[in-house]
Write an enzyme that holds these catalytic residues in place. Structure first.
Site, short mmCIF file in Angstrom:
data_model
loop_
_atom_site.label_atom_id
_atom_site.label_comp_id
_atom_site.label_asym_id
_atom_site.label_seq_id
_atom_site.Cartn_x
_atom_site.Cartn_y
_atom_site.Cartn_z
N GLN A 1 -0.90 -0.38 1.35
CA GLN A 1 -0.09 0.12 0.25
C GLN A 1 -0.97 0.86 -0.78
O GLN A 1 -2.00 0.34 -1.21
CB GLN A 1 0.60 -1.09 -0.40
CG GLN A 1 1.59 -0.78 -1.48
CD GLN A 1 2.89 -0.19 -0.96
OE1 GLN A 1 3.30 -0.43 0.16
NE2 GLN A 1 3.52 0.62 -1.78
N LYS B 1 10.49 -3.28 2.97
CA LYS B 1 9.95 -3.15 4.33
C LYS B 1 10.14 -4.44 5.11
O LYS B 1 10.54 -4.42 6.27
CB LYS B 1 8.45 -2.82 4.28
CG LYS B 1 8.16 -1.36 3.93
CD LYS B 1 6.69 -1.18 3.59
CE LYS B 1 6.51 0.02 2.68
NZ LYS B 1 5.28 -0.02 1.90
N ASP C 1 1.75 5.06 8.92
CA ASP C 1 1.94 5.89 7.72
C ASP C 1 1.65 7.36 8.03
O ASP C 1 2.10 8.25 7.31
CB ASP C 1 0.93 5.46 6.63
CG ASP C 1 1.58 4.72 5.47
OD1 ASP C 1 2.78 4.93 5.22
OD2 ASP C 1 0.86 3.95 4.82
#
Ligand code: NDP
Ligand code: GUE
Ligand code: MG
Length: 287
Positions: free
Chosen positions: A97, A53, A120
């Protein structure tokens, strides 16, 4: 039949190229898109994703902020950090995460992220908007799967899509996206899971089979029909190697299209995360 390989790495590069002029345009208006990633603990697999990322952000000119926290971080400290990022105008996307260490309440933490920074697409507000066909942020992996099919001109409309896996981050949102009365959707959907009786009977009915079970090589040649399109979402570490949920060797001669692991859905997830971050920054201009 020998399946055509779907090159997720190539498509993800194309998507990131297409984002460049949008990022340039934002930067000209003094609005550099910013993404914050929170990583609690030091799960080695997560480290790889986080690094990918960061690389993607750097190449695109997106500001990337990494918060690497010890696995002993308290629920309150994490919620406070999210408050801070929710209020930070330089940050347009917040990603926590997963999975989180067991002592942390995953739902409470995800619900705390400002839905307008939830790149997300995991917040219930965004999942609800997705369900009623008026999405803001689509979850990155399901969106990546849809985009791969579109860019290979694989028709989804009227097709029978069978998804193996019903998680809140892949299987369920993907099923909701592909069933919509909309472009690159309008499919008939079957969702399979560990409670499914006679899995093969369902998978053999698929025009498009999507494996998102997290079970290495479980989709074998016997489970599929000749000519099916196979999308492998699985990312499993087996003896230090990455393998998908699809037994590539026994499927490749029967399928019409297939995604490899690595180089399939994984890079698409990152590209769609970049797309959501850019979209979020653009939204602050247009309201
Ligand atoms: N490529 C990418 O960018 C991403 C890849 N992944 C990968 O995708 C996979 C799935 O991830 P995620 O959705 O989070 O996984 P979860 O473990 O949260 O969910 C797995 C789902 O698959 C079902 N399942 C597991 N084994 C079987 C089986 N033998 N037969 C039928 N159903 C089964 C489970 O059923 P039940 O509900 O009954 O338990 C569950 O619904 C993992 O390998 C993960 O690493 C995940 C996110 C992004
Ligand atoms: N909040 C949150 N959002 C996520 O999107 C999220 C998460 N948590 N937790 C873990 C899963 C998994 N995931 C991947 C992303 C990219 C690759 C990826 O880039 N894969 C490449 C290379 C992988 C490698 O070389 O190790 C490939 O498949 O070719 C893989 C997996 C995102 N996830
Ligand atoms: Mg999961």
């Amino acid at each position: 039949m020998k399946a055509t390989l779907i090159d997720g790495k190539k498509v993800s590069q194309e998507i990131r190229e297409e984002l460049k002029p949008r990022v340039q345009n934002l930067i000209q208006q003094d609005l550099k898109p910013g993404l914050a990633v929170i990583l609690v603990g030091d799960d080695p697999a997560s480290q790889v994703y986080v690094r990918n990322k960061e690389k993607a952000c750097e190449k695109l000119g997106v500001y990337s902020l990494k918060h690497q926290l010890p696995s002993t971080t308290s629920q309150n400290d994490l919620l406070h950090l999210i408050d801070e990022l929710n209020n930070n105008p330089a940050i347009h996307g917040i990603l926590v995460q997963l999975p989180l260490p067991k002592h942390l309440d995953e739902k409470k933490i995800l619900y705390h992220i400002n839905p307008l920074k939830d790149v997300d697409g995991f917040h219930p507000y965004n999942l609800g908007r997705l369900m009623i066909g008026d999405p803001i942020f689509l979850p990155c992996t399901p969106w990546g799967v849809q985009e791969l099919l579109s860019r290979y001109q694989i028709d989804i409309s009227r097709k029978h899509v069978v998804i193996v896996g019903r998680s809140n981050i892949v299987g369920k949102p993907l099923s909701m996206m592909l069933v919509q009365k909309a472009k690159a959707a309008n499919a008939t959907i079957t969702i399979c899971h560990t409670g499914t009786e006679n899995l093969a009977q369902h998978t053999q009915m698929a025009d498009i089979l999507i494996a998102a079970a997290g079970s290495p090589k479980m989709i074998t040649g016997e489970l599929i029909r000749e000519g099916v399109v196979v999308i492998d979402v699985g990312i499993n570490k087996v003896e230090d190697k990455l393998v998908g949920d699809v037994d590539f060797d026994s499927v490749v001669d029967k399928a019409s299209f297939i995604t490899p692991v690595p180089g399939g859905v994984g890079p698409m997830t990152i590209a769609m995360l970049m797309a959501n971050t850019v979209k979020s920054a653009e939204r602050t201009l247009h309201g």
